[in-house]
Design a protein around this motif. Structure first.
Motif, PDB file in Angstrom:
ATOM      1  N   LYS A 294     -20.124 -81.054 -86.996  1.00  0.00           N
ATOM      2  CA  LYS A 294     -21.042 -79.330 -86.959  1.00  0.00           C
ATOM      3  C   LYS A 294     -21.383 -79.337 -85.068  1.00  0.00           C
ATOM      4  CE  LYS A 294     -24.985 -81.156 -89.934  1.00  0.00           C
ATOM      5  NZ  LYS A 294     -26.369 -81.766 -90.132  1.00  0.00           N
ATOM      6  N   PHE A 295     -21.543 -78.539 -84.758  1.00  0.00           N
ATOM      7  CA  PHE A 295     -21.431 -78.264 -83.489  1.00  0.00           C
ATOM      8  C   PHE A 295     -21.879 -77.458 -83.625  1.00  0.00           C
ATOM      9  CE2 PHE A 295     -18.260 -75.227 -80.502  1.00  0.00           C
ATOM     10  CZ  PHE A 295     -18.350 -75.338 -79.323  1.00  0.00           C
ATOM     11  N   TYR A 296     -22.363 -77.198 -82.098  1.00  0.00           N
ATOM     12  CA  TYR A 296     -23.594 -76.226 -81.641  1.00  0.00           C
ATOM     13  C   TYR A 296     -23.396 -76.343 -79.797  1.00  0.00           C
ATOM     14  CZ  TYR A 296     -26.791 -78.370 -85.225  1.00  0.00           C
ATOM     15  OH  TYR A 296     -26.741 -78.977 -86.188  1.00  0.00           O
ATOM     16  N   PHE A 297     -23.732 -74.382 -79.692  1.00  0.00           N
ATOM     17  CA  PHE A 297     -23.024 -73.675 -78.257  1.00  0.00           C
ATOM     18  C   PHE A 297     -23.975 -72.568 -77.683  1.00  0.00           C
ATOM     19  CE2 PHE A 297     -20.203 -70.942 -76.447  1.00  0.00           C
ATOM     20  CZ  PHE A 297     -19.777 -71.381 -75.644  1.00  0.00           C
ATOM     21  N   LYS A 298     -24.715 -73.088 -76.761  1.00  0.00           N
ATOM     22  CA  LYS A 298     -24.744 -71.869 -76.225  1.00  0.00           C
ATOM     23  C   LYS A 298     -24.403 -71.419 -74.680  1.00  0.00           C
ATOM     24  CE  LYS A 298     -29.618 -72.367 -77.457  1.00  0.00           C
ATOM     25  NZ  LYS A 298     -31.018 -71.954 -77.400  1.00  0.00           N
ATOM     26  N   TYR A 299     -23.842 -69.998 -74.465  1.00  0.00           N
ATOM     27  CA  TYR A 299     -23.539 -69.370 -73.239  1.00  0.00           C
ATOM     28  C   TYR A 299     -24.524 -68.395 -72.618  1.00  0.00           C
ATOM     29  CZ  TYR A 299     -20.050 -67.382 -70.444  1.00  0.00           C
ATOM     30  OH  TYR A 299     -19.036 -66.529 -69.646  1.00  0.00           O
ATOM     31  N   SER A 300     -24.788 -67.882 -71.573  1.00  0.00           N
ATOM     32  CA  SER A 300     -25.437 -67.515 -71.063  1.00  0.00           C
ATOM     33  C   SER A 300     -24.764 -66.388 -70.187  1.00  0.00           C
ATOM     34  CB  SER A 300     -27.221 -67.339 -69.908  1.00  0.00           C
ATOM     35  OG  SER A 300     -27.481 -68.780 -71.217  1.00  0.00           O
ATOM     36  N   ALA A 301     -24.479 -65.347 -70.512  1.00  0.00           N
ATOM     37  CA  ALA A 301     -24.242 -64.323 -69.601  1.00  0.00           C
ATOM     38  C   ALA A 301     -25.608 -63.360 -68.454  1.00  0.00           C
ATOM     39  CB  ALA A 301     -23.359 -63.079 -70.766  1.00  0.00           C
ATOM     40  N   TYR A 302     -24.846 -64.075 -67.427  1.00  0.00           N
ATOM     41  CA  TYR A 302     -25.966 -63.479 -66.579  1.00  0.00           C
ATOM     42  C   TYR A 302     -26.125 -61.833 -65.901  1.00  0.00           C
ATOM     43  CZ  TYR A 302     -29.654 -63.122 -62.357  1.00  0.00           C
ATOM     44  OH  TYR A 302     -30.373 -63.145 -61.548  1.00  0.00           O
ATOM     45  N   PHE A 303     -27.074 -61.115 -66.104  1.00  0.00           N
ATOM     46  CA  PHE A 303     -26.488 -59.469 -65.538  1.00  0.00           C
ATOM     47  C   PHE A 303     -28.281 -59.490 -64.942  1.00  0.00           C
ATOM     48  CE2 PHE A 303     -25.210 -59.320 -69.736  1.00  0.00           C
ATOM     49  CZ  PHE A 303     -24.412 -57.091 -70.139  1.00  0.00           C
ATOM     50  N   ALA A 304     -27.895 -59.233 -63.338  1.00  0.00           N
ATOM     51  CA  ALA A 304     -29.217 -58.448 -61.931  1.00  0.00           C
ATOM     52  C   ALA A 304     -27.964 -57.398 -61.589  1.00  0.00           C
ATOM     53  CB  ALA A 304     -28.483 -59.737 -61.418  1.00  0.00           C
ATOM     54  N   GLU A 305     -28.490 -56.812 -60.529  1.00  0.00           N
ATOM     55  CA  GLU A 305     -28.412 -55.812 -60.105  1.00  0.00           C
ATOM     56  C   GLU A 305     -27.835 -56.256 -58.706  1.00  0.00           C
ATOM     57  OE1 GLU A 305     -31.067 -52.394 -59.408  1.00  0.00           O
ATOM     58  OE2 GLU A 305     -32.143 -53.967 -59.540  1.00  0.00           O
ATOM     59  N   ASP A 306     -26.259 -55.889 -58.027  1.00  0.00           N
ATOM     60  CA  ASP A 306     -25.123 -56.234 -57.514  1.00  0.00           C
ATOM     61  C   ASP A 306     -24.595 -57.844 -57.769  1.00  0.00           C
ATOM     62  OD1 ASP A 306     -26.233 -53.997 -55.566  1.00  0.00           O
ATOM     63  OD2 ASP A 306     -28.276 -54.936 -54.826  1.00  0.00           O
ATOM     64  N   TYR A 307     -24.648 -57.662 -59.001  1.00  0.00           N
ATOM     65  CA  TYR A 307     -23.952 -58.850 -59.533  1.00  0.00           C
ATOM     66  C   TYR A 307     -22.772 -58.630 -60.761  1.00  0.00           C
ATOM     67  CZ  TYR A 307     -23.162 -63.084 -62.204  1.00  0.00           C
ATOM     68  OH  TYR A 307     -21.815 -63.821 -62.594  1.00  0.00           O
ATOM     69  N   GLU A 308     -21.979 -58.763 -60.708  1.00  0.00           N
ATOM     70  CA  GLU A 308     -20.519 -58.389 -61.455  1.00  0.00           C
ATOM     71  C   GLU A 308     -20.771 -59.660 -62.593  1.00  0.00           C
ATOM     72  OE1 GLU A 308     -15.685 -56.852 -62.240  1.00  0.00           O
ATOM     73  OE2 GLU A 308     -16.397 -57.357 -60.290  1.00  0.00           O
ATOM     74  N   PHE A 337     -34.129 -60.661 -72.156  1.00  0.00           N
ATOM     75  CA  PHE A 337     -34.708 -60.694 -70.059  1.00  0.00           C
ATOM     76  C   PHE A 337     -33.331 -60.682 -69.565  1.00  0.00           C
ATOM     77  CE2 PHE A 337     -38.411 -63.484 -71.299  1.00  0.00           C
ATOM     78  CZ  PHE A 337     -39.429 -62.585 -71.080  1.00  0.00           C
ATOM     79  N   GLU A 338     -33.150 -61.536 -68.736  1.00  0.00           N
ATOM     80  CA  GLU A 338     -31.923 -61.075 -67.653  1.00  0.00           C
ATOM     81  C   GLU A 338     -30.347 -62.063 -68.514  1.00  0.00           C
ATOM     82  OE1 GLU A 338     -33.194 -62.388 -64.239  1.00  0.00           O
ATOM     83  OE2 GLU A 338     -34.221 -60.926 -63.648  1.00  0.00           O
ATOM     84  N   ASN A 339     -30.426 -62.254 -69.461  1.00  0.00           N
ATOM     85  CA  ASN A 339     -29.191 -62.942 -69.943  1.00  0.00           C
ATOM     86  C   ASN A 339     -28.850 -62.844 -71.957  1.00  0.00           C
ATOM     87  OD1 ASN A 339     -28.924 -65.421 -67.879  1.00  0.00           O
ATOM     88  ND2 ASN A 339     -31.010 -65.515 -68.151  1.00  0.00           N
ATOM     89  N   ILE A 340     -27.990 -61.906 -71.497  1.00  0.00           N
ATOM     90  CA  ILE A 340     -27.618 -62.284 -73.260  1.00  0.00           C
ATOM     91  C   ILE A 340     -26.891 -64.020 -73.443  1.00  0.00           C
ATOM     92  CG2 ILE A 340     -25.639 -61.857 -74.972  1.00  0.00           C
ATOM     93  CD1 ILE A 340     -24.823 -58.971 -73.030  1.00  0.00           C
ATOM     94  N   ILE A 341     -27.058 -64.517 -74.163  1.00  0.00           N
ATOM     95  CA  ILE A 341     -26.801 -65.803 -74.860  1.00  0.00           C
ATOM     96  C   ILE A 341     -25.918 -65.690 -76.510  1.00  0.00           C
ATOM     97  CG2 ILE A 341     -28.047 -68.021 -76.136  1.00  0.00           C
ATOM     98  CD1 ILE A 341     -30.450 -67.363 -74.498  1.00  0.00           C
ATOM     99  N   TYR A 342     -25.523 -66.167 -76.339  1.00  0.00           N
ATOM    100  CA  TYR A 342     -24.086 -65.998 -77.271  1.00  0.00           C
ATOM    101  C   TYR A 342     -23.709 -67.780 -77.930  1.00  0.00           C
ATOM    102  CZ  TYR A 342     -21.863 -61.856 -75.358  1.00  0.00           C
ATOM    103  OH  TYR A 342     -22.194 -60.332 -75.020  1.00  0.00           O
TER     104      TYR A 342
END
Length: 560
Positions: A294-308, A337-342
């Motif tokens: 079993k594999f459980y994985f979470k990766y958060s991509a953060y979005f904000a102004e002045d941030y690439e 909110f400010e994240n994409i959670i993969y």
């Protein structure tokens, strides 16, 4: 035999009831009631669970009396030490007469109090579980861990330590000798921990079966200089990475475990985009984790102004290769909110699979189209001036196509049109609430776009979570000729009957309707509702060849 008095209940039933109660409450309610209950609460068959979180004098008195008179019956003690700390600790006169004490929990305990009480616990013959959550910050936890590892019978430990931006927690602990080996099998390190500190801690716990820890510290550690851990029994590993642990360092860390991991859970907010490379994961798991089930994985991509925000530039749709589909490990995506959670997790049944046969998809073709996007926030622009919903969607589309869409808040028609335009491969749609009341609410351009979009889209199954008024069916009726499966959450039976009449009337007047399946979720649904629906259908002359069934809280109508 009927029972008309509580005292006619058996001793065994009272013991079962007492198992759900706080030992101090049992003592307060029954100790002076009569001879029978006095015998029951003093019997060795009753094991007491003490949970102290009150400052009331009567509760404190009961607590002290139980500790004094019923030591040999106490199974667990949970203490919230925010008040009366000295009085409570002094009354907790630990000795070997606590012959059944298996679990201790200390919440909000001061570190110096904890250090004073831990040595006394070594005499407990059955202390298997210890949970510690201190009240204040302790900079170096090494001494506390040394005291914990002296407890001879301990098999489960969870240690939570307060964090502070001003204080970096360290764990000064030497590598264990053979004489310092513990019996601990379950270890939860709920505080910052560098990799070298983790290796030192686990040198005391070679019998570990399950390990969970946080990697929060930014202290740089050269993992190449760390010796391998010998944890042959470790099968469950859970890691939360909030520090500088890249995918390559993570791979090296796993390689040093020398364990047969069966269940891996990994959460990271470190934006090393390599964590989203499906091919690297596949190669890593096949070579370093061949026993993984079993594999459980979470990766958060953060979005904000002045941030690439880092973007994935590899080959798309790699999480639907045969490697992932054979294991039924499915990619899931959520905008929050400010994240994409993969996320990747074992596949579970979804709303569109719960039909009257209650079957689950099995074919590779169906699993390959199981990637779902859940939207919790439809307007990120309310938080930022330069980031929009389409930025989130485009970030996702660099990694994978989306086939299932769930919208968890009320959505306006124009926003839904925008999303469907960006996601042309959607085959199922679940909406909490759609803000459209009547035809006049749509502009001419929106109606023209709908006429172009809806006949071409791939949506075949729809679930509406909240239709408050029959006028809100307008959008539904626009797309009704294209879908074959419709599910609606109803507030009561009358709501379901009204919608049934409207929908059946509509499809009766449309010769090419593809709709073949209706499902109404109704609180406390029962078989009589089916009979009422059939009567209404006959009365309105809406009957045709269909099957109607009731399964749990749902009523199904299905036809060919």
């Amino acid at each position: 035999m009927s029972i008309n008095s509580i005292e006619n209940l058996s001793d065994e039933l009272f013991y079962e009831i007492f198992d759900y109660l706080n030992g101090c409450e049992i003592y307060n309610a029954f100790s002076n009631l009569n001879y029978r209950f006095q015998r029951l609460i003093n019997s060795s068959s009753l094991l007491l669970k003490l949970n102290y979180s009150h400052s009331k004098e009567i509760f404190m008195n009961n607590y002290q009396q139980v500790l004094h008179l019923n030591k040999d019956q106490i199974f667990s003690i949970h203490l919230w030490l925010s008040q009366n700390t000295n009085q409570i600790i002094s009354s907790l006169n630990i000795d070997s007469s606590f012959i059944h004490l298996e679990s201790l929990v200390f919440y909000s305990i001061e570190p110096d109090v904890l250090i004073s009480i831990l040595p006394k616990l070594t005499c407990l013959p059955r202390l298997f579980s210890l949970i510690i959550d201190p009240w204040s910050i302790q900079k170096d936890l090494g001494n506390i861990y040394r005291l914990i590892f002296n407890l001879p019978k301990l098999t489960y430990i969870k240690y939570t330590a307060m964090e502070s931006n001003d204080v970096d927690i360290t764990i000064s602990l030497p590598i264990a000798t053979n004489e310092q080996i513990t019996s601990i099998e379950y270890l939860i390190i709920d505080h910052s921990c560098a990799i070298d500190e983790l290796f030192a801690i686990t040198s005391y716990t070679p019998h570990l079966r399950r390990l969970k820890f946080l990697s929060l510290t930014n202290r740089n550690v050269n993992i190449r200089n760390i010796k391998s851990m010998i944890l042959p029994n470790l099968t469950h590993l859970s890691i939360h990475i909030y520090s500088k642990m890249s995918f390559n360092i993570f791979r090296k860390f796993i390689s040093k475990l020398n364990s047969k991991i069966k269940v891996l859970s990994l959460t990271t907010i470190l934006e090393d985009i390599t964590y989203l490379d499906a091919n690297r994961w596949e190669n890593f798991i096949l070579t370093k984790l061949p026993q993984l089930e079993k594999f459980y994985f979470k990766y958060s991509a953060y979005f904000a102004e002045d941030y690439e925000t880092p973007v994935y530039f590899g080959q798309r749709d790699q999480f639907i290769s045969s490697f992932w589909l054979q294991r039924r490990w499915i990619l899931d995506i959520e905008f929050e909110f400010e994240n994409i959670i993969y996320s990747i997790r074992p596949y579970q049944k979804r709303w569109y699979e719960y039909d009257t046969q209650n079957t689950m998809i099995n074919s590779f073709d169906e699993l390959s189209k199981s990637i779902r996007l859940s939207l919790d926030d439809l307007c990120p622009e309310q938080w930022t001036k330069t980031i929009y919903l389409n930025d989130y969607i485009n970030h996702t589309l660099t990694l994978t196509q989306i086939y299932h869409l769930e919208i968890h808040e009320k959505i306006f028609c124009d926003k839904l049109i925008e999303i469907l335009h960006l996601l042309p491969n959607i085959i199922t749609l679940k909406i909490f609430s759609l803000s459209i009341l009547q035809q006049g609410d749509l502009t001419d351009d929106e109606i023209e776009f709908l006429c172009i979009l809806l006949p071409k889209n791939q949506i075949r199954k729809i679930c509406f979570g909240n239709i408050e008024d029959k006028d809100e069916l307008y959008m539904l009726l626009l797309i009704c000729s294209r879908i074959n499966h419709l599910q609606i959450q109803c507030i009561n039976y009358m709501h379901a009957e009204l919608l049934t009449e409207l929908i059946l009337t509509e499809i009766k007047g449309v010769s090419n309707s593809l709709l073949r399946f209706l499902c109404f979720s109704i609180p406390e649904a029962h078989d009589e509702m089916i009979e009422k629906l059939e009567i209404m259908i006959d009365r309105k002359n809406l009957r045709f060849d269909f099957i109607i069934k009731h399964v749990m809280d749902k009523i199904y109508l299905q036809w060919k």
